[in-house]
Scaffold this motif. Structure first.
Motif, short mmCIF file in Angstrom:
data_model
loop_
_atom_site.label_atom_id
_atom_site.label_comp_id
_atom_site.label_asym_id
_atom_site.label_seq_id
_atom_site.Cartn_x
_atom_site.Cartn_y
_atom_site.Cartn_z
N GLU A 15 -4.28 -5.04 -3.20
CA GLU A 15 -3.97 -3.68 -2.76
C GLU A 15 -2.91 -3.05 -3.66
O GLU A 15 -3.01 -1.90 -4.06
CB GLU A 15 -3.47 -3.67 -1.31
N LYS A 30 0.85 -1.20 0.00
CA LYS A 30 0.00 0.00 0.00
C LYS A 30 0.88 1.25 0.00
O LYS A 30 0.65 2.19 -0.73
CB LYS A 30 -0.88 0.04 1.26
N LYS A 71 -4.23 -2.32 -7.23
CA LYS A 71 -5.11 -1.14 -7.31
C LYS A 71 -4.29 0.12 -7.55
O LYS A 71 -4.70 1.03 -8.23
CB LYS A 71 -5.80 -0.96 -5.95
N ARG A 72 -3.09 0.14 -6.95
CA ARG A 72 -2.25 1.34 -7.02
C ARG A 72 -1.29 1.31 -8.20
O ARG A 72 -0.84 2.35 -8.68
CB ARG A 72 -1.43 1.46 -5.72
#
Ligand code: SAM
Length: 280
Positions: A182, A149, A185-186
């Protein structure tokens, strides 16, 4: 409390597979002159002494890197990996095994970056001291999953993320999928390389189903088994699941896996596999 120590297993057949795949991905990323990030969520100690008490006790490396060390006529796909191992054994005697962060350190260029995390209170200081003088590297005593993240996307927008937990806790099989989600997504264009052990086949089937269910595409599975699947204790195979693999990786692994299997498992037990879990 973390009890897993990679020093008992360094250089075994699973490391040979993992580090071959890692090296080939790094070499592909280097084909462009643009920098990239190497993020290693579960780094280990970095360097392992093969004559040390831990490695000697299990002798696992003898059936891994030990079987490759004296071979001539190696497939070209193994060259970057074995060059890295040679760099830590300049005298020609196999004494040290470089873990994933040191293989990356050897292969990366001056302008690439490393971000390494390790939680074990004995292994973290060893890892940190390996990288003290390397300005490309950030080494943290931190949770690897959190980095997916906090560190993504990288500034360079290019990267390899190696996820190599010990699977000491059953939750790791779900945590890796959540962590990849996670990260993805980034940073959907990154290459994610997840290592897995086959101890109970059902766990891996569940994990690959969970990955499929994320909707992520371009997921390649690579596996090398040294024994048939079994209900008994112990690892019979290991594999790498690679999201967004470099275009050559499938062919490279199809070329090299039969040779690796024959060399690592002279009895011929087990199997190899290269298969798309989810294609384009
Ligand atoms: N990647 C290394 C290599 O190939 O040389 C080996 C890593 S070893 C399989 C897994 C490591 O993860 C162990 O050293 C363990 O202490 C560490 N670890 C376990 N849980 C962690 C977590 N949540 N975050 C970071 N490291 C963790």
């Amino acid at each position: 409390m973390l009890s897993y120590r990679h020093s008992f297993h360094a250089g075994n057949h699973a490391d040979v597979l993992k580090h071959t795949v890692q090296s080939l991905i790094i070499e592909s990323l280097k084909e462009k002159e643009k920098p990239f990030l190497y993020l290693d969520t579960h780094s280990g100690a970095g360097r392992y002494q093969l004559s040390g008490e831990h490695a000697e006790r299990t002798g696992e490396y003898l059936e891994g890197i030990g079987r490759l060390w004296q071979q001539d006529n190696l497939p070209e796909e193994l060259a970057p990996y074995l060059e890295a191992v040679h760099a830590f054994n300049r005298t020609g005697t196999l004494r040290y095994y470089p873990g994933s962060p040191l293989i990356a350190r050897h292969l990366l260029r001056d302008y690439d970056k490393l971000h390494l995390t390790e939680l074990h209170s004995s292994d973290y200081p060893l890892l940190r001291s390996e990288f003290q003088k390397d300005e490309r590297a950030k080494v943290l005593k931190a949770d690897g999953y959190q980095q997916l993240k906090s560190q993504l996307p990288p500034l360079s927008r290019r990267g390899l993320i190696l996820i190599d937990p010990p699977y000491e806790m059953k939750t790791d099989y779900q945590d890796v999928v959540k962590g990849i989600q996670e990260g993805y997504k980034r940073f959907a264009t990154g290459t994610y390389a997840l290592w897995y052990p086959v101890v109970i086949r059902q766990q891996i089937k569940r994990m690959t189903r969970d990955l499929e269910a994320t909707g992520i595409r371009r997921i390649l599975q690579i596996e090398l088994a040294v024994r048939p699947d079994s209900d008994q204790r112990g690892m019979t195979a290991s594999g790498m699941i690679v999201i967004n693999p470099p275009w050559k990786l499938e062919q490279q692994m199809n070329n090299v896996l039969p040779w690796l299997h024959k060399t690592l498992v002279p009895t011929g037990n087990g199997h190899t596999l290269v298969k798309w879990i989810v294609p384009e």
